[in-house]
Design an enzyme around this catalytic site. Structure first.
Site, PDB file in Angstrom:
ATOM      1  N   GLY A 108       0.821  -1.210   0.000  1.00 58.41           N
ATOM      2  CA  GLY A 108       0.000   0.000   0.000  1.00 58.41           C
ATOM      3  C   GLY A 108       0.857   1.263   0.000  1.00 58.41           C
ATOM      4  O   GLY A 108       0.420   2.321   0.432  1.00 58.41           O
ATOM      5  N   GLY A 110       1.753   2.723  -2.672  1.00 60.69           N
ATOM      6  CA  GLY A 110       1.408   3.523  -3.843  1.00 60.69           C
ATOM      7  C   GLY A 110       2.264   3.227  -5.055  1.00 60.69           C
ATOM      8  O   GLY A 110       2.714   4.144  -5.750  1.00 60.69           O
ATOM      9  N   SER A 111       2.487   1.938  -5.345  1.00 59.86           N
ATOM     10  CA  SER A 111       3.362   1.597  -6.471  1.00 59.86           C
ATOM     11  C   SER A 111       2.781   2.071  -7.800  1.00 59.86           C
ATOM     12  O   SER A 111       3.515   2.522  -8.679  1.00 59.86           O
ATOM     13  CB  SER A 111       3.646   0.096  -6.507  1.00 59.86           C
ATOM     14  OG  SER A 111       2.461  -0.650  -6.435  1.00 59.86           O
ATOM     15  N   SER A 112       1.451   1.995  -7.947  1.00 63.86           N
ATOM     16  CA  SER A 112       0.840   2.421  -9.221  1.00 63.86           C
ATOM     17  C   SER A 112       1.081   3.908  -9.462  1.00 63.86           C
ATOM     18  O   SER A 112       1.385   4.327 -10.588  1.00 63.86           O
ATOM     19  CB  SER A 112      -0.685   2.190  -9.203  1.00 63.86           C
ATOM     20  OG  SER A 112      -0.969   0.917  -8.757  1.00 63.86           O
ATOM     21  N   ALA A 114       3.481   5.780  -8.113  1.00 68.27           N
ATOM     22  CA  ALA A 114       4.909   6.060  -8.289  1.00 68.27           C
ATOM     23  C   ALA A 114       5.337   5.705  -9.719  1.00 68.27           C
ATOM     24  O   ALA A 114       6.094   6.439 -10.352  1.00 68.27           O
ATOM     25  CB  ALA A 114       5.732   5.295  -7.265  1.00 68.27           C
ATOM     26  N   ASP A 155      -1.117  10.468  -3.319  1.00 69.13           N
ATOM     27  CA  ASP A 155       0.055   9.618  -3.522  1.00 69.13           C
ATOM     28  C   ASP A 155       0.908  10.127  -4.689  1.00 69.13           C
ATOM     29  O   ASP A 155       2.138  10.034  -4.661  1.00 69.13           O
ATOM     30  CB  ASP A 155      -0.363   8.148  -3.736  1.00 69.13           C
ATOM     31  CG  ASP A 155      -1.668   8.004  -4.501  1.00 69.13           C
ATOM     32  OD1 ASP A 155      -2.149   9.021  -5.058  1.00 69.13           O
ATOM     33  OD2 ASP A 155      -2.195   6.890  -4.563  1.00 69.13           O
TER      34      ASP A 155
END
Ligand code: PMV
Length: 324
Positions: A108, A110-112, A114, A155
């Site tokens: 969680g 926030g890879s999407s 980033a 994010d």
């Protein structure tokens, strides 16, 4: 010589104001030193090529005219970012993108978001298109909304600006905060939360109990504004109190879970100044604020309660291009 651009963007942790930020109130987010790294090259082929071994994508090829169509979920944000960039700047070129993540997409962090920010930033350099931070935010936010349909964009702001920010939905306010120290301990529950589902759940509660939930959002906003001042002052004891208060209100919103509660209470009993869940709730991570003296006690308490301590530092640098 072929030109390659290397970009990295940090993950994030929500400190205060989750959910209420979806209703126009401020939140506070910090960028963490776990980054997504992306390298980009232009090619002569009419293809988007992706290597993202961390998420099981190897040798992926897509014709440019089919971008954003029938893509696997692991590359949705990356493909959406390329598609939106090409459309916005009227660029057409083959491009090869490799991604590598320092953290699991399960946490969680926030890879999407980033990856969206890193890809758009990289493309802007590769194709020499000037992008201010705000334009980068707007294009990233459009990409996320195209795919996810919802989200405040906090994010993305963390991935772009880094540090610790006061943020209002859609980037209406993005104010860097001068926070001296933020000694966080982060505990992962081992449960992956689905943010859109929790956002919808809170919306349902708001519909059923409008007066109560409206006041809950307002109380969270009050805590967030207090937290802004207190973070700048560096009063750790009071920041801890405010985290506990915010957690109580997240419980009112119904997004707390038994697993999160266990870790939060373990941290408090282990001597943390305060603790709360971070993000949508339902799983993912909790945060505790602890003095150097108590840090290892708090970490051990979280591990003993079944959590996994993630070694992260807050307030890291935003999106960064590596010169090669
Ligand atoms: O679950 P996360 O870490 O993506 O955080 C979600 C925070 C919400 O306020 C619930 C949604 C949002 O986009 O702000």
């Amino acid at each position: 010589m072929k030109k390659r651009i290397d970009v990295s963007a940090p993950g994030k942790l929500m400190l205060f104001g989750e959910h209420s930020v979806m209703y126009g109130h401020p939140c506070i987010v910090t960028a963490v030193n776990q980054r997504i790294r992306v390298s980009l090259e232009s090619t002569r082929k009419e293809l988007l090529e992706i290597e993202a071994p961390d998420v099981g994508i190897v040798g992926y090829k897509k014709k440019l005219e089919f971008l954003g169509k029938k893509e696997p979920k692991e590359v949705r944000f990356l493909e959406g970012a390329v598609k939106n960039f090409f459309k916005e700047f009227k660029v057409r070129s083959g491009v090869k993108i490799n991604t590598k993540s320092e953290f699991s997409s399960e946490f969680g962090f926030g890879s999407s978001s980033a990856v969206t920010v890193a890809v758009l930033k990289g493309l802007s350099i590769l194709f020499k298109k000037k992008l201010s931070q705000k334009t980068l935010f707007d294009l990233s936010y459009k990409t996320v909304l195209d795919i996810q349909g919802t989200g405040s964009g906090f994010d993305l702001a963390a991935a772009i600006w880094g540090g610790t920010l006061l943020f209002v939905r859609g980037g209406k306010t993005i104010t860097p905060l001068k926070v001296k120290r933020l000694p966080l301990v982060v505990g992962y529950t081992g449960i992956k939360a689905d943010t859109p589902t929790l956002v919808r759940q809170v919306a349902g509660l708001y519909k059923d109990y409008p007066n109560l939930i409206k006041r809950t959002f307002e109380a969270i906003a009050f805590i967030t504004r207090e937290a802004k001042v207190t973070l700048i002052k560096g009063d750790l004891k009071k920041i801890g109190d405010l985290m506990n208060l915010n957690q109580g209100l997240l419980d009112v919103l119904g997004v707390n879970t038994l697993e999160l509660s266990r870790l939060i209470w373990a941290a408090r009993k282990g001597g943390a100044y305060g603790a709360k869940l971070s993000g949508a709730g339902g799983g993912d991570c909790m945060l505790a604020l602890a003095s150097e003296k108590n840090r290892s006690k708090v970490e051990k308490a979280i591990e003993d309660a079944g959590g996994k301590v993630l070694k992260v530092q807050a307030q890291t640098e935003g999106v960064k291009v590596k010169k090669i």
